[in-house]
Design a protein around this motif. Structure first.
Motif, PDB file in Angstrom:
ATOM      1  N   THR A 155       0.855  -1.191   0.000  1.00  0.00           N
ATOM      2  CA  THR A 155       0.000   0.000   0.000  1.00  0.00           C
ATOM      3  C   THR A 155       0.889   1.238   0.000  1.00  0.00           C
ATOM      4  O   THR A 155       2.106   1.149   0.160  1.00  0.00           O
ATOM      5  CB  THR A 155      -0.913   0.034   1.246  1.00  0.00           C
ATOM      6  N   ARG A 156       0.285   2.373  -0.146  1.00  0.00           N
ATOM      7  CA  ARG A 156       1.038   3.631  -0.077  1.00  0.00           C
ATOM      8  C   ARG A 156       0.943   4.244   1.322  1.00  0.00           C
ATOM      9  O   ARG A 156       1.316   5.397   1.517  1.00  0.00           O
ATOM     10  CB  ARG A 156       0.530   4.599  -1.131  1.00  0.00           C
ATOM     11  N   LEU A 157       0.481   3.464   2.275  1.00  0.00           N
ATOM     12  CA  LEU A 157       0.385   3.966   3.641  1.00  0.00           C
ATOM     13  C   LEU A 157       1.766   4.038   4.275  1.00  0.00           C
ATOM     14  O   LEU A 157       2.637   3.193   4.003  1.00  0.00           O
ATOM     15  CB  LEU A 157      -0.513   3.046   4.474  1.00  0.00           C
ATOM     16  N   GLU A 158       1.949   5.020   5.146  1.00  0.00           N
ATOM     17  CA  GLU A 158       3.204   5.115   5.885  1.00  0.00           C
ATOM     18  C   GLU A 158       3.190   4.040   6.976  1.00  0.00           C
ATOM     19  O   GLU A 158       2.225   3.908   7.733  1.00  0.00           O
ATOM     20  CB  GLU A 158       3.342   6.499   6.512  1.00  0.00           C
ATOM     21  N   LEU A 159       4.271   3.252   7.027  1.00  0.00           N
ATOM     22  CA  LEU A 159       4.355   2.136   7.972  1.00  0.00           C
ATOM     23  C   LEU A 159       5.498   2.336   8.953  1.00  0.00           C
ATOM     24  O   LEU A 159       6.500   2.959   8.643  1.00  0.00           O
ATOM     25  CB  LEU A 159       4.546   0.818   7.220  1.00  0.00           C
ATOM     26  N   ASN A 160       5.332   1.748  10.124  1.00  0.00           N
ATOM     27  CA  ASN A 160       6.375   1.729  11.146  1.00  0.00           C
ATOM     28  C   ASN A 160       6.516   0.282  11.593  1.00  0.00           C
ATOM     29  O   ASN A 160       5.603  -0.262  12.225  1.00  0.00           O
ATOM     30  CB  ASN A 160       5.982   2.645  12.310  1.00  0.00           C
ATOM     31  N   ASP A 161       7.622  -0.370  11.235  1.00  0.00           N
ATOM     32  CA  ASP A 161       7.821  -1.803  11.500  1.00  0.00           C
ATOM     33  C   ASP A 161       6.696  -2.642  10.916  1.00  0.00           C
ATOM     34  O   ASP A 161       6.292  -3.655  11.494  1.00  0.00           O
ATOM     35  CB  ASP A 161       7.963  -2.084  12.997  1.00  0.00           C
ATOM     36  N   GLY A 162       6.162  -2.208   9.766  1.00  0.00           N
ATOM     37  CA  GLY A 162       5.107  -2.953   9.074  1.00  0.00           C
ATOM     38  C   GLY A 162       3.703  -2.578   9.480  1.00  0.00           C
ATOM     39  O   GLY A 162       2.745  -2.924   8.805  1.00  0.00           O
ATOM     40  N   TYR A 163       3.546  -1.863  10.610  1.00  0.00           N
ATOM     41  CA  TYR A 163       2.237  -1.418  11.083  1.00  0.00           C
ATOM     42  C   TYR A 163       1.943  -0.039  10.509  1.00  0.00           C
ATOM     43  O   TYR A 163       2.856   0.759  10.272  1.00  0.00           O
ATOM     44  CB  TYR A 163       2.198  -1.344  12.616  1.00  0.00           C
ATOM     45  N   ILE A 164       0.685   0.281  10.345  1.00  0.00           N
ATOM     46  CA  ILE A 164       0.290   1.600   9.853  1.00  0.00           C
ATOM     47  C   ILE A 164       0.685   2.646  10.895  1.00  0.00           C
ATOM     48  O   ILE A 164       0.371   2.519  12.076  1.00  0.00           O
ATOM     49  CB  ILE A 164      -1.236   1.655   9.575  1.00  0.00           C
TER      50      ILE A 164
END
Length: 168
Positions: A155-164
């Motif tokens: 996705t184009r969502l910003e992730l942190n360690d794979g989480y949104i």
């Protein structure tokens, strides 16, 4: 905005997991497999041998619920075993809460197995790191660790360690 996609199990890459491991999350497939097992046991002499990988809050909650259902719907026929890789169950809880829940596990006759790392799951059960041990089971549930769904990477969502990523 609410994004209610839940999590998935960290153990889905365990050898044999694709055929013999039922992750507790997402809940839908787990619930269907569990209900099918209970129905099968009701109409046959089948006795469920359940192994739950993960001795945190989720694993304990699932173990207690499963033991209760075996007791109430199958007259206690079956066995529940809770398997934890670490040295204690519920390590994330305070001592008093841990003590109460462990007492409930014992009262519910749930077998507790500590210091045990699953290396593979098969139709026979859970194979362990020692290589010599096989914990017999015909229904294996993963409640050990959570991880984000892999598809989020696409996705184009910003992730942190794979989480949104979320903020204020």
């Amino acid at each position: 905005l609410s994004i209610d996609i839940g999590i998935t199990s960290r153990l889905v890459d365990l050898p044999g997991a694709d055929k013999f491991l039922i992750p507790a999350k997402p809940l839908g497939p787990f619930s269907q497999a569990w209900s099918a097992l209970i129905e099968r046991a009701k109409i046959t002499d089948f006795s469920p041998r359940i192994a739950i990988l993960g001795g945190g809050v989720a694993g304990v909650e699932i173990a207690l619920a499963m033991a209760f259902r075996l007791k109430t719907e199958l007259a206690g026929r079956g066995h529940v075993q809770l398997i934890e890789a670490g040295s204690e169950l519920l390590s994330e809880l305070r001592p008093q809460a841990r003590k109460v829940l462990i007492r409930e596990l014992e009262r519910s006759e749930i077998e507790i197995t500590l210091h045990t790392v699953a290396t593979e799951v098969s139709e026979k059960g859970v194979h362990t790191a020692s290589g010599a041990d096989l914990l017999e089971a015909n229904f294996i549930v993963s409640a050990a660790g959570a991880q984000p769904h892999a598809w989020l990477e696409n996705t184009r969502l910003e992730l942190n360690d794979g989480y949104i990523t979320v903020d204020e």
